[in-house]
Design a protein around this motif. Structure first.
Motif, PDB file in Angstrom:
ATOM      1  N   THR A  19      -6.346  -1.957  -2.575  1.00  0.00           N
ATOM      2  CA  THR A  19      -5.701  -2.118  -1.274  1.00  0.00           C
ATOM      3  C   THR A  19      -6.195  -1.073  -0.293  1.00  0.00           C
ATOM      4  N   LEU A  64      -5.727  -9.303 -13.868  1.00  0.00           N
ATOM      5  CA  LEU A  64      -5.693  -9.981 -12.580  1.00  0.00           C
ATOM      6  C   LEU A  64      -6.214 -11.407 -12.684  1.00  0.00           C
ATOM      7  N   ASP A  95       0.864  -1.184   0.000  1.00  0.00           N
ATOM      8  CA  ASP A  95       0.000   0.000   0.000  1.00  0.00           C
ATOM      9  C   ASP A  95       0.896   1.228   0.000  1.00  0.00           C
ATOM     10  N   ARG A 129       0.506  -6.633 -13.975  1.00  0.00           N
ATOM     11  CA  ARG A 129       1.023  -5.427 -14.628  1.00  0.00           C
ATOM     12  C   ARG A 129       1.775  -5.788 -15.904  1.00  0.00           C
ATOM     13  N   LEU A 153      -4.789  -9.956  -5.756  1.00  0.00           N
ATOM     14  CA  LEU A 153      -4.365  -8.725  -5.098  1.00  0.00           C
ATOM     15  C   LEU A 153      -3.662  -8.982  -3.769  1.00  0.00           C
ATOM     16  N   ARG A 164       0.421  -9.534  -8.482  1.00  0.00           N
ATOM     17  CA  ARG A 164       0.284  -8.132  -8.875  1.00  0.00           C
ATOM     18  C   ARG A 164       1.276  -7.776  -9.982  1.00  0.00           C
ATOM     19  N   GLU A 176     -10.019 -11.728  -8.159  1.00  0.00           N
ATOM     20  CA  GLU A 176      -9.207 -10.555  -7.851  1.00  0.00           C
ATOM     21  C   GLU A 176      -8.709 -10.495  -6.412  1.00  0.00           C
ATOM     22  N   TYR A 196      -5.209   0.433 -10.057  1.00  0.00           N
ATOM     23  CA  TYR A 196      -6.301  -0.425  -9.604  1.00  0.00           C
ATOM     24  C   TYR A 196      -5.874  -1.184  -8.346  1.00  0.00           C
ATOM     25  N   GLU A 197      -4.671  -1.732  -8.359  1.00  0.00           N
ATOM     26  CA  GLU A 197      -4.164  -2.461  -7.196  1.00  0.00           C
ATOM     27  C   GLU A 197      -4.072  -1.548  -5.975  1.00  0.00           C
ATOM     28  N   ALA A 228      -1.684  -0.910 -11.985  1.00  0.00           N
ATOM     29  CA  ALA A 228      -1.039  -0.537 -10.730  1.00  0.00           C
ATOM     30  C   ALA A 228      -1.937   0.374  -9.900  1.00  0.00           C
ATOM     31  N   ALA A 255      -7.888  -3.899 -15.864  1.00  0.00           N
ATOM     32  CA  ALA A 255      -7.340  -4.588 -14.695  1.00  0.00           C
ATOM     33  C   ALA A 255      -7.972  -5.959 -14.470  1.00  0.00           C
TER      34      ALA A 255
END
Length: 448
Positions: free
Chosen positions: A350, A394, A76, A326, A316, A322, A312, A345-346, A343, A390
């Motif tokens: 989070t 994923l 994060d 990407r 994630l 992850r 997902e 979206y991730e 990125a 995304a």
């Protein structure tokens, strides 16, 4: 005219003195002034040539330490502005306070005791740890108070404290290496046995982590305070103070190691510093894994409501998945722009997991706060915008890395596969449940 949904952000109303422009201007001005003063002081002590040599040598460990702390913060990642502030505060403001306060205290002790030698020892072993760790801790305190949303736990405390100490060590190394170079120039010595080489080996090669290690203790204290229940205000005060005292104690032990005999430095280094460094490294990595477990525990609720695909949450919660997502987006959907969308979206997913965890699952949680719905709305909106790129990335990453998911329950097609062109807050959706902000959308009212 309705707001532009592509650039929409949730912005609570604030007074002028709390606006971003006012804060940024004041901080930049303060740090710039501190930087100019510290530059003049260091150059005065080392000379121009010594300053340039010290600068060139002191900068070497900074990218390595910065990359290590940024790697730790990949689950994060906090905003870059917080890291830049921490680095600048350590290099400019904290270093300036330390130089002025240490010099004043040492001169005062020498005058009071008429013993310059004992004043130097007392200044290094007692005064310097108190002054320097307090000055570095001020950056962590400011971020804890004014960037509370970005300060979620132990990892954030470790990263911000470590970056602050990295900046402080950078300025301090310029001073020490520049002075060492000046001594070598005055004595016409050189080679591997020179004072400059010895100083570089001890400060840059053997112990580049020394200052970050001390201040990380303060960061851990603030990290535990961030995890404390809202009603436990005493913990939020006591835990950072305990961390600061530990940082001062470790710093004092390190500075006093040369007083323990010929092998005192090696005993402290090998018997204390290295084991503590290993222990704190383990704690930081464990905290990062705990963040991934939080993602795995919270996001399935949004997958059940239709906001995320069933694969997902599993993808994630894995750093490998992850990265795979990407890379897949970069090669299949349009290069760097697609990878950047994944990125983002991730990162939004989070943040959504931590938002829900803080509202419902953290110790002492009493339910959503006053801005929970608005913040959740913002994050879900940004997720929905990036879903066309995304989601398949994923999905591929979950299968490619072996992080499979339970088969979904039979039912109508998933909303983003059937109506990908509709944002959930703009158009009707086949799901009957109300969206969190009162319009039809794929939202489960029992998420809370």
């Amino acid at each position: 005219m309705p707001p532009d949904r592509a650039t929409w952000r949730y912005r609570p109303r604030r007074g002028f003195w709390r606006t971003k422009a006012f804060r940024a201007g004041a901080l930049i001005t303060l740090l710039a002034l501190c930087g100019l003063v510290i530059l003049a002081l260091v150059r005065e002590q080392t000379g121009t040539e010594g300053f340039l040599v010290g600068l060139g040598l002191a900068v070497l460990p900074v990218p390595l330490l910065g990359a290590a702390f940024r790697w730790l913060d990949r689950v994060d990642p906090g905003p870059w502005r917080n890291l830049f502030f921490a680095l600048a505060w350590g290099a400019c403001a904290a270093a300036l306070v330390a130089i002025i306060a240490n010099s004043f205290a040492t001169r005062w002790i020498a005058t009071a005791t008429a013993d310059p030698s004992s004043a130097d020892h007392l200044g290094a072993s007692v005064i310097a740890p108190i002054v320097e760790e307090s000055a570095k801790a001020a950056a962590v305190l400011l971020l804890f108070l004014f960037r509370r949303r970005d300060f979620k736990g132990i990892v954030d405390g470790v990263v911000l404290a470590g970056i602050t100490a990295t900046g402080f060590a950078f300025t301090e190394n310029i001073l020490y290496l520049g002075n060492a170079f000046g001594e070598d120039q005055a004595s016409h010595s050189g080679g591997l046995a020179s004072t400059t080489a010895a100083t570089f080996f001890v400060r840059v090669v053997m112990s580049p982590f020394a200052h970050p290690l001390f201040t990380v203790m303060t960061g851990i204290g603030f990290g535990f305070a961030a995890l404390a229940p809202p009603g436990r205000k005493l913990r939020r005060v006591v835990l950072p103070l305990v961390g600061l005292v530990c940082a001062m104690g470790m710093h004092a032990l390190w500075n006093s190691s040369t007083l323990f005999g010929a092998y005192g430095f090696y005993i402290v280094y090998g018997g204390f510093m290295v084991p503590v460094f290993g222990l704190l490294t383990w704690l930081a990595i464990w905290s990062r894994q705990r963040e991934l477990r939080t993602v795995a525990a919270e996001l399935p609720a949004y997958a059940a409501a239709g906001w995320l695909g069933p694969a997902e949450p599993f993808a994630l919660s894995s750093m490998r998945a992850r990265a795979t997502a990407r890379d897949f987006a970069r090669h299949r959907f349009g290069g760097k722009a697609a990878a950047r969308a994944v990125a983002e979206y991730e990162a939004f997913a989070t943040a959504l997991a931590f938002l829900r965890h803080g509202a419902y699952r953290s110790p002492g949680a009493t339910g959503p706060g006053p801005d929970f719905a608005a913040r959740e709305q913002e994050l879900l909106h940004h997720l929905w915008e990036r879903k066309p790129v995304a989601a398949p990335a994923l999905l591929y990453a979950a299968g490619a890395t072996g992080r499979m998911w339970p088969p979904p329950h039979p039912g109508p097609p998933h909303p983003y596969t059937q109506h990908a062109q509709y944002a959930p807050h703009q158009h009707p959706h086949p799901h009957p449940h109300p969206a969190p902000y009162g319009r039809p959308g794929p939202y489960n009212p029992y998420l809370g």
